[in-house]
Design a protein around this motif. Structure first.
Motif, PDB file in Angstrom:
ATOM      1  N   ALA B  27       0.843  -1.197   0.000  1.00 29.40           N
ATOM      2  CA  ALA B  27       0.000   0.000   0.000  1.00 29.40           C
ATOM      3  C   ALA B  27       0.881   1.251   0.000  1.00 29.40           C
ATOM      4  CB  ALA B  27      -0.908  -0.002   1.214  1.00 29.40           C
ATOM      5  N   GLY B  31       1.146   4.167  -2.752  1.00 29.95           N
ATOM      6  CA  GLY B  31       1.029   5.581  -2.403  1.00 29.95           C
ATOM      7  C   GLY B  31       2.191   6.393  -2.933  1.00 29.95           C
ATOM      8  N   LEU B  32       3.385   5.811  -2.879  1.00 32.67           N
ATOM      9  CA  LEU B  32       4.573   6.469  -3.435  1.00 32.67           C
ATOM     10  C   LEU B  32       4.382   6.711  -4.931  1.00 32.67           C
ATOM     11  CD1 LEU B  32       7.736   7.198  -3.191  1.00 32.67           C
ATOM     12  CD2 LEU B  32       8.101   4.860  -3.964  1.00 32.67           C
ATOM     13  N   GLY B  35       2.088   9.517  -5.729  1.00 31.01           N
ATOM     14  CA  GLY B  35       2.467  10.855  -5.301  1.00 31.01           C
ATOM     15  C   GLY B  35       1.775  11.303  -4.019  1.00 31.01           C
ATOM     16  N   ASP B  36       1.297  10.355  -3.235  1.00 31.19           N
ATOM     17  CA  ASP B  36       0.671  10.713  -1.964  1.00 31.19           C
ATOM     18  C   ASP B  36       1.774  11.031  -0.942  1.00 31.19           C
ATOM     19  OD1 ASP B  36      -2.065  10.225  -0.225  1.00 31.19           O
ATOM     20  OD2 ASP B  36      -0.237   9.807   0.906  1.00 31.19           O
ATOM     21  N   GLU B  37       1.738  12.258  -0.409  1.00 30.55           N
ATOM     22  CA  GLU B  37       2.851  12.718   0.441  1.00 30.55           C
ATOM     23  C   GLU B  37       2.994  11.902   1.719  1.00 30.55           C
ATOM     24  OE1 GLU B  37       2.934  16.900   1.223  1.00 30.55           O
ATOM     25  OE2 GLU B  37       2.616  17.362  -0.888  1.00 30.55           O
ATOM     26  N   LEU B  39       1.884   8.839   2.439  1.00 29.95           N
ATOM     27  CA  LEU B  39       2.293   7.454   2.202  1.00 29.95           C
ATOM     28  C   LEU B  39       3.751   7.400   1.749  1.00 29.95           C
ATOM     29  CD1 LEU B  39      -0.909   6.070   0.423  1.00 29.95           C
ATOM     30  CD2 LEU B  39      -0.239   5.771   2.794  1.00 29.95           C
ATOM     31  N   THR B  40       4.165   8.396   0.974  1.00 30.72           N
ATOM     32  CA  THR B  40       5.560   8.449   0.525  1.00 30.72           C
ATOM     33  C   THR B  40       6.495   8.590   1.725  1.00 30.72           C
ATOM     34  OG1 THR B  40       4.957   9.423  -1.589  1.00 30.72           O
ATOM     35  CG2 THR B  40       7.219   9.755  -0.861  1.00 30.72           C
ATOM     36  N   ALA B  41       6.140   9.485   2.646  1.00 27.25           N
ATOM     37  CA  ALA B  41       6.981   9.685   3.830  1.00 27.25           C
ATOM     38  C   ALA B  41       7.054   8.400   4.650  1.00 27.25           C
ATOM     39  CB  ALA B  41       6.431  10.828   4.675  1.00 27.25           C
TER      40      ALA B  41
END
Lengths: 265, 205
Positions: B27, B31-32, B35-37, B39-41
């Motif tokens: 998941a 998200g990465l 471009g979901d911030e 989820l990327t973090a």
């Protein structure tokens, strides 16, 4: 590039899988792999072993500020808009990092002398020329993309586009007032649906369904829960684009175990 | 679709602090890619030490390892859709992506000698008492056990390639053996490890 026979390539498969074969051997092997399904399968199997081996490297806490610098790099790359062509190495376009010494580590890093200009469009460590060469070799063998991607030949040409931003739907999985996990649905080419569920004891298998605005449900797949928890993903195809709600259904009884209303994240 | 059970078993459901940290590896990768911030973090937070560890094992230099780690995360963003959950966990896939980038980076300079015994120790191969993990079917534990069963010279050769990213000729130089011998050791060791992973309960000697 000269084609090699199965014998010669088979001798090189382990090194290819480990990513350490020299350029000449790699070029010849790729030409052969393009036409030999047997060697492709062998390589894929060695690649799985090689990847598991790479994964044995001990985890090391990165230096302070690492996470922020990675996120800045990713942010800059995303704002760059047009993605690099498939196979092109990622550049390190983040903000300037403080320089650090290698400490007690065993190798010295032969960095470009600080006075010399950086070649345009290349990463600071000077590796992109080599990586690009590798990618060119790889693109000549697109037919073996699937096997070789895992074999470390810098391929993934087929997936060389980032998804459009904000194409992700998320929803909290709830049962009554209990929060049981999360569903993420990608509205991109992958159409990937990911489900994380915790604490649903007593259910062994669940079916994941996506429901559209008209109430029509499509089953995406089935997965097992271990001690009431599970973590699963599958491609949903066109259903990802229509999904308004995700359901987890007890595969044995047909009872809806949890539902998640999906919204743009 | 039939791989759901395998994925459910293979993936570690983590429970850390923030709600997104509870999401599965796949998941977060999704998200990465999108471009979901947040989820990327979470993805970078979860896999930073692994990616950095792989890069450092090959490059032996912190600054170079960070450059490569950044590039690996960028590659994961660009090419995340090529990840196949049936073949490997997200962590293993990402380790392989990092290894490839690090080997490319390492090629542009002459490496100094690497101690294969230290590599084996760092990879947890020397540690004993992992038979329970082997029985539990953990790939890493199976692989460590298989490395322990290899003749020492083969184990050294294969970790020099697989963990430190040395080529066969560099292994030959490091071990002071002919190139042909180095290649044979690498090939034989990889063959045995592959057999051990395919059939962890079997005897591969």
């Amino acid at each position: 590039m000269t084609d090699q026979g199965c014998g010669e390539v088979s001798d090189l498969l382990a090194e290819l899988a480990l990513g350490v074969a020299d350029a000449e051997g790699r070029a010849g092997a790729l030409a052969h792999l393009e036409i030999c399904a047997g060697c492709q399968a062998e390589l894929r199997s060695f690649a799985d072993t090689a990847d598991a081996l790479a994964s044995l490297a001990p985890e090391v806490e990165p230096p302070a500020g690492f996470e922020q610098r990675v996120l800045s790099t990713l942010g800059a790359a995303r704002r760059g808009g047009v993605p690099a062509p498939a196979g092109t190495p990622a550049t390190c376009a983040g903000p300037p990092r403080p320089s650090r010494s290698g400490g007690s580590l065993r190798r010295t890093h032969a960095r470009r002398p600080s006075g010399s200009p950086a070649p345009p469009g290349r990463g600071p460590a000077g590796w992109s020329r080599r990586a690009r060469h590798r990618a060119l070799l790889a693109s000549a063998a697109a037919v073996v993309v699937v096997g070789l991607a895992a074999a470390g030949l810098a391929l993934s040409g087929a997936g060389g586009k980032p998804a459009p931003a904000k194409a992700v739907l998320t929803g909290a999985l709830v049962s009554g007032h209990r929060h049981l996990g999360q569903v993420v649905v990608m509205r991109d080419r992958s159409a990937l649906v990911s489900v994380a569920v915790h604490g649903e004891a007593g259910v062994a298998w669940v079916r994941c369904e996506l429901v559209d605005a008209g109430g029509k449900a499509v089953t995406i797949g089935k997965f097992a829960l271990s001690d009431g928890s599970g973590d699963w993903a599958a491609g949903a195809g066109a259903a990802a684009w229509e999904a308004h709600e995700a359901l987890l259904v007890d595969a044995a009884t047909g009872r809806v175990v949890a539902r998640a209303e999906l919204a743009a994240s | 679709m039939g791989t759901g059970a395998e994925v459910a078993v293979a993936c570690d459901v983590r429970r850390i602090g923030s709600p997104v940290d509870k999401l599965g590896d796949e998941a977060l990768l999704a998200g990465l890619g999108a471009g979901d911030e947040e989820l990327t973090a979470a993805f970078v937070r979860r896999f930073g030490p692994k990616v950095y560890g792989v890069a450092l094992a090959i490059l032996g230099d912190q600054a170079a390892a960070e450059d490569v780690s950044q590039a690996a995360f960028e590659r994961a963003w660009r090419h995340g859709s090529s990840y196949d959950p049936r073949r490997a966990t997200v962590g293993t896939w990402l380790a392989a992506v990092t290894r490839n980038l690090a080997i490319d980076a390492a090629r542009v300079r002459r490496p100094t000698p690497v101690d294969p015994s230290a590599l084996l120790e760092a990879a947890g191969v020397v540690r004993v008492g992992t038979e329970a993990e082997v029985l539990a079917g953990e790939t890493a534990a199976e692989l460590r056990a298989a490395l322990r069963r290899l003749p020492p010279e083969q184990a050294r050769a294969v970790v020099l390639c697989g963990l430190a990213g040395l080529s066969a000729s560099q292994v030959a130089e490091a071990e002071q053996i002919p190139l042909g011998t180095a290649k044979t050791r690498i090939r034989t060791a990889m063959g045995r490890l592959r057999v051990a992973l395919a059939d962890p309960g079997g005897c591969d000697d």
